[in-house]
Design an enzyme around this catalytic site. Sequence first.
Site, PDB file in Angstrom:
ATOM      1  N   ASN A 120      -1.708 -10.999   8.169  1.00  0.00           N
ATOM      2  CA  ASN A 120      -2.641  -9.905   8.405  1.00  0.00           C
ATOM      3  C   ASN A 120      -4.016 -10.291   7.895  1.00  0.00           C
ATOM      4  O   ASN A 120      -4.174 -10.674   6.726  1.00  0.00           O
ATOM      5  CB  ASN A 120      -2.207  -8.642   7.658  1.00  0.00           C
ATOM      6  CG  ASN A 120      -3.246  -7.538   7.798  1.00  0.00           C
ATOM      7  OD1 ASN A 120      -3.416  -6.967   8.866  1.00  0.00           O
ATOM      8  ND2 ASN A 120      -3.984  -7.260   6.721  1.00  0.00           N
ATOM      9  N   GLU A 121      -5.003 -10.209   8.753  1.00  0.00           N
ATOM     10  CA  GLU A 121      -6.399 -10.448   8.369  1.00  0.00           C
ATOM     11  C   GLU A 121      -6.540 -11.621   7.406  1.00  0.00           C
ATOM     12  O   GLU A 121      -7.039 -11.454   6.270  1.00  0.00           O
ATOM     13  CB  GLU A 121      -7.007  -9.185   7.755  1.00  0.00           C
ATOM     14  CG  GLU A 121      -6.958  -7.985   8.683  1.00  0.00           C
ATOM     15  CD  GLU A 121      -7.817  -6.830   8.220  1.00  0.00           C
ATOM     16  OE1 GLU A 121      -8.375  -6.894   7.110  1.00  0.00           O
ATOM     17  OE2 GLU A 121      -7.946  -5.851   8.982  1.00  0.00           O
ATOM     18  N   PHE A 177      -7.070   7.198   4.987  1.00  0.00           N
ATOM     19  CA  PHE A 177      -7.047   6.874   6.417  1.00  0.00           C
ATOM     20  C   PHE A 177      -5.968   7.626   7.190  1.00  0.00           C
ATOM     21  O   PHE A 177      -5.788   7.397   8.381  1.00  0.00           O
ATOM     22  CB  PHE A 177      -6.737   5.385   6.594  1.00  0.00           C
ATOM     23  CG  PHE A 177      -7.901   4.454   6.450  1.00  0.00           C
ATOM     24  CD1 PHE A 177      -8.638   4.066   7.569  1.00  0.00           C
ATOM     25  CD2 PHE A 177      -8.251   3.915   5.218  1.00  0.00           C
ATOM     26  CE1 PHE A 177      -9.695   3.181   7.454  1.00  0.00           C
ATOM     27  CE2 PHE A 177      -9.305   3.025   5.096  1.00  0.00           C
ATOM     28  CZ  PHE A 177     -10.030   2.656   6.219  1.00  0.00           C
ATOM     29  N   GLU A 236      -5.609   2.052  -0.976  1.00  0.00           N
ATOM     30  CA  GLU A 236      -6.600   1.318  -0.197  1.00  0.00           C
ATOM     31  C   GLU A 236      -7.209   0.175  -1.037  1.00  0.00           C
ATOM     32  O   GLU A 236      -8.383   0.114  -1.301  1.00  0.00           O
ATOM     33  CB  GLU A 236      -7.655   2.297   0.344  1.00  0.00           C
ATOM     34  CG  GLU A 236      -8.756   1.721   1.210  1.00  0.00           C
ATOM     35  CD  GLU A 236      -8.280   0.812   2.342  1.00  0.00           C
ATOM     36  OE1 GLU A 236      -7.209   1.063   2.917  1.00  0.00           O
ATOM     37  OE2 GLU A 236      -8.982  -0.171   2.623  1.00  0.00           O
ATOM     38  N   TRP A 237      -6.339  -0.706  -1.502  1.00  0.00           N
ATOM     39  CA  TRP A 237      -6.738  -1.904  -2.225  1.00  0.00           C
ATOM     40  C   TRP A 237      -7.746  -1.590  -3.342  1.00  0.00           C
ATOM     41  O   TRP A 237      -7.536  -0.664  -4.091  1.00  0.00           O
ATOM     42  CB  TRP A 237      -7.244  -2.966  -1.243  1.00  0.00           C
ATOM     43  CG  TRP A 237      -6.257  -3.233  -0.141  1.00  0.00           C
ATOM     44  CD1 TRP A 237      -6.368  -2.872   1.167  1.00  0.00           C
ATOM     45  CD2 TRP A 237      -4.966  -3.891  -0.246  1.00  0.00           C
ATOM     46  NE1 TRP A 237      -5.245  -3.255   1.884  1.00  0.00           N
ATOM     47  CE2 TRP A 237      -4.379  -3.885   1.055  1.00  0.00           C
ATOM     48  CE3 TRP A 237      -4.249  -4.476  -1.283  1.00  0.00           C
ATOM     49  CZ2 TRP A 237      -3.129  -4.438   1.310  1.00  0.00           C
ATOM     50  CZ3 TRP A 237      -2.993  -5.027  -1.015  1.00  0.00           C
ATOM     51  CH2 TRP A 237      -2.455  -5.007   0.257  1.00  0.00           C
ATOM     52  N   GLN A 248       0.797  -1.221   0.000  1.00  0.00           N
ATOM     53  CA  GLN A 248       0.000   0.000   0.000  1.00  0.00           C
ATOM     54  C   GLN A 248       0.838   1.283   0.000  1.00  0.00           C
ATOM     55  O   GLN A 248       0.342   2.326  -0.392  1.00  0.00           O
ATOM     56  CB  GLN A 248      -0.946  -0.007   1.209  1.00  0.00           C
ATOM     57  CG  GLN A 248      -1.964  -1.127   1.117  1.00  0.00           C
ATOM     58  CD  GLN A 248      -2.849  -1.210   2.342  1.00  0.00           C
ATOM     59  OE1 GLN A 248      -2.519  -1.892   3.292  1.00  0.00           O
ATOM     60  NE2 GLN A 248      -3.966  -0.511   2.323  1.00  0.00           N
ATOM     61  N   TRP A 286      -4.219   2.924  11.978  1.00  0.00           N
ATOM     62  CA  TRP A 286      -4.195   2.826  10.532  1.00  0.00           C
ATOM     63  C   TRP A 286      -4.752   4.122   9.998  1.00  0.00           C
ATOM     64  O   TRP A 286      -5.923   4.391  10.196  1.00  0.00           O
ATOM     65  CB  TRP A 286      -5.056   1.645  10.040  1.00  0.00           C
ATOM     66  CG  TRP A 286      -4.850   1.456   8.551  1.00  0.00           C
ATOM     67  CD1 TRP A 286      -5.532   2.075   7.548  1.00  0.00           C
ATOM     68  CD2 TRP A 286      -3.855   0.634   7.941  1.00  0.00           C
ATOM     69  NE1 TRP A 286      -5.023   1.701   6.337  1.00  0.00           N
ATOM     70  CE2 TRP A 286      -3.989   0.815   6.546  1.00  0.00           C
ATOM     71  CE3 TRP A 286      -2.858  -0.213   8.422  1.00  0.00           C
ATOM     72  CZ2 TRP A 286      -3.162   0.161   5.637  1.00  0.00           C
ATOM     73  CZ3 TRP A 286      -2.064  -0.865   7.520  1.00  0.00           C
ATOM     74  CH2 TRP A 286      -2.213  -0.673   6.131  1.00  0.00           C
ATOM     75  N   ASN A 338      -7.410  -6.177  14.624  1.00  0.00           N
ATOM     76  CA  ASN A 338      -7.757  -4.983  13.850  1.00  0.00           C
ATOM     77  C   ASN A 338      -9.228  -4.694  14.094  1.00  0.00           C
ATOM     78  O   ASN A 338     -10.082  -5.551  13.824  1.00  0.00           O
ATOM     79  CB  ASN A 338      -7.531  -5.212  12.349  1.00  0.00           C
ATOM     80  CG  ASN A 338      -6.058  -5.330  12.000  1.00  0.00           C
ATOM     81  OD1 ASN A 338      -5.185  -5.145  12.854  1.00  0.00           O
ATOM     82  ND2 ASN A 338      -5.760  -5.643  10.749  1.00  0.00           N
ATOM     83  N   TYR A 379     -12.308  -1.954  13.450  1.00  0.00           N
ATOM     84  CA  TYR A 379     -12.789  -0.744  12.768  1.00  0.00           C
ATOM     85  C   TYR A 379     -14.205  -0.351  13.171  1.00  0.00           C
ATOM     86  O   TYR A 379     -14.612   0.778  12.958  1.00  0.00           O
ATOM     87  CB  TYR A 379     -12.709  -0.927  11.246  1.00  0.00           C
ATOM     88  CG  TYR A 379     -11.277  -0.822  10.741  1.00  0.00           C
ATOM     89  CD1 TYR A 379     -10.721   0.414  10.433  1.00  0.00           C
ATOM     90  CD2 TYR A 379     -10.475  -1.943  10.623  1.00  0.00           C
ATOM     91  CE1 TYR A 379      -9.408   0.531   9.997  1.00  0.00           C
ATOM     92  CE2 TYR A 379      -9.155  -1.842  10.188  1.00  0.00           C
ATOM     93  CZ  TYR A 379      -8.627  -0.595   9.881  1.00  0.00           C
ATOM     94  OH  TYR A 379      -7.319  -0.477   9.466  1.00  0.00           O
TER      95      TYR A 379
HETATM   96  C1  BGC Z   1      -6.158  -3.907   6.154  1.00  0.00           C
HETATM   97  C2  BGC Z   1      -5.471  -2.715   5.574  1.00  0.00           C
HETATM   98  C3  BGC Z   1      -6.512  -1.747   5.050  1.00  0.00           C
HETATM   99  C4  BGC Z   1      -7.333  -1.282   6.230  1.00  0.00           C
HETATM  100  C5  BGC Z   1      -8.392  -0.268   5.891  1.00  0.00           C
HETATM  101  C6  BGC Z   1      -7.404  -3.602   6.921  1.00  0.00           C
HETATM  102  O1  BGC Z   1      -8.406  -4.431   6.453  1.00  0.00           O
HETATM  103  O2  BGC Z   1      -5.272  -4.681   6.903  1.00  0.00           O
HETATM  104  O3  BGC Z   1      -4.588  -3.133   4.598  1.00  0.00           O
HETATM  105  O4  BGC Z   1      -5.970  -0.690   4.370  1.00  0.00           O
HETATM  106  O5  BGC Z   1      -7.981  -2.382   6.800  1.00  0.00           O
HETATM  107  O6  BGC Z   1      -9.367  -0.784   5.064  1.00  0.00           O
END
Ligand code: BGC
Length: 602
Positions: free
Chosen positions: A252-253, A534, A525-526, A103, A518, A396, A398
Amino acid sequence: MATTTLTLFLGVLALTSILSFNAEARPQPSDEDLGIVIGPNTGLDDDLGIVIGPHVSEDLDMVGPHTNLEDEELGTIIGPEFEIHKHDFPKDFIFGTAVSAFQVEGAKKGSGRGLTRWDEFTHMFPDKVERGDDADIGVDFYTRYKDDIKLMKELKTNGFRFSISWTRVLPNGSVRKGVNKEGVKFYNDLIDELIANEIQPSITLFHWESPFALEMEYGGFVDERIVEDFREFAKFCFENFGDRVKNWATFNEPSVYSVAGYSKGKKAPGRCSPFEVLNCPSGDSSEEPYKVTHNQILSHLAAVEEFRKCVKCQENGGKIGIVLVSHWYEPKDPNSSKDVEYARRALEYQLGWFLRPLTYGHYPAVMQKDVNIRLPEFTEEESEKLKKSLDFVGLNYYGAFFTTPLTNTNSSELSYTNDLGAKISPEQNHSPHLKTTSMGIVIYPAGLMNLLRHIQDEYKNPEIYIMENGMDEIDNGTKTLAEATNDYGRKEFIKSHILIMGKAIRLHNVRLKGYFIWSLMDNFEWERGYKMRFGLYYVDFNDNLKRHMRSSGKWLSEFLDSKESLHKCYFEGHREKGYAPKLFDTEYLDPDNWRLSYASDI
Ligand code: BGC
């Protein structure tokens, strides 16, 4: 009233005696209108073996929160207010920022880095990525890392989480096919520069960048051959960087990697069955996500075996874990037993899918039942080893989602989503004032408390690092600098979660060791490209990727410099207060854009 006052007094006394912080307890003001919102659903489900909902128990009585009668219907528990300073957190607590290699780094060409599946995905399926963005340049962290470390210093952070791009060090995925010395040097220099600046590096080995060469050879993570290649990559990293890096995560995730990549086709490699919403050239949503997860878990195990054998890592006091994402789930209608059941199912399918094997050696009972023969099994030997394979849990967080059973599913269309069978949405019946981010995730700091306590209770009270937490906004590059850096919403978001962490440690002895925001700066952002941002630093894509500190970053630096304290935040109490001012002009869900209208990757 007299009883309430007495209870409060006794509660505060008890609380004072159990504080785990290194600073003295601060005077606790009244309990009015503050505090922790814990899920409306209570219940023990024998099948699932989990309890979701309020932890209404003796220990809460001890520490003195009081049930606010008006909120009883919502199941809200109102807790005491705290004032929290940076020095209230344990001395060795890490406050850091996070990024991942793909990223931010850029430097795809001319640096010896081999191709990854994400390079292919962005270039071959530009229609699956917002505006056809790719990460060839990223935000040029590869060449600007020294300046970016200055930004971390400016924020007063003492930790930095990044990932190693597998193909930057091993361009074709394995040592026998060649090492890219320039890539190894880059990570060595980065680590040294961080340490010289008193910032602890925290490394994630796999943040979704699968080597293209291995994808071509045997299909990457759908094939069990990946386990030995991952072992070799991990060992290579431990040998090269383990003398200085203490905090390691294997994946990661991994749930997002499996589901978004192999069941929904949203993320690379973009595989799914023909009945899924997105068009995928190939895939099998009924089996592949489970295989990919199984192979990630076995790869985790292989890496941990190597880590335990790595003498320099052990001498350096290194620890290894995994980074899992989980939302907090609540029933859409708290009075519907089905909705309650589906909130529990969602938590098991997302978090339990990994944390049960990594704690107890087997997949969640509910998944074994539903997925049945499509769910791979661990041998007894693997199970035993898995139980000892985590030094910490990386989380993680959110936000939250609301659940209700999916209707109209076609029983011949087998997939992870249909196995779970839950409709996961930001819509809720009981708390219409909750806000979502631009991605559609419900902003819900109290969910973090619930999740931390769930992990503490259900998974043997592990050490926990919050490896990602942050808030997105949409900006196509059309905002003025003043608009782009004035991020009131993100600032409040971060404050609210820091407050919750303080409470979790102080009230409940959650073994929380660190918090990474983050992200340090806006980045790729993928599938949502660069317009979803972010960063604590705004990146100006119209002006040579220049970084500008946002007000969230400014606040963080003041908090970490002990100039700011926290006692009450906007998001923490807004559910009770029933107001929700607008945060960003473009934060609302965009119904015409599927990419923005539904955020969950599960
Ligand atoms: C991921 C990050 C991503 C972030 C925000 C997570 O799912 O590990 O790579 O940028 O969330 O969407």
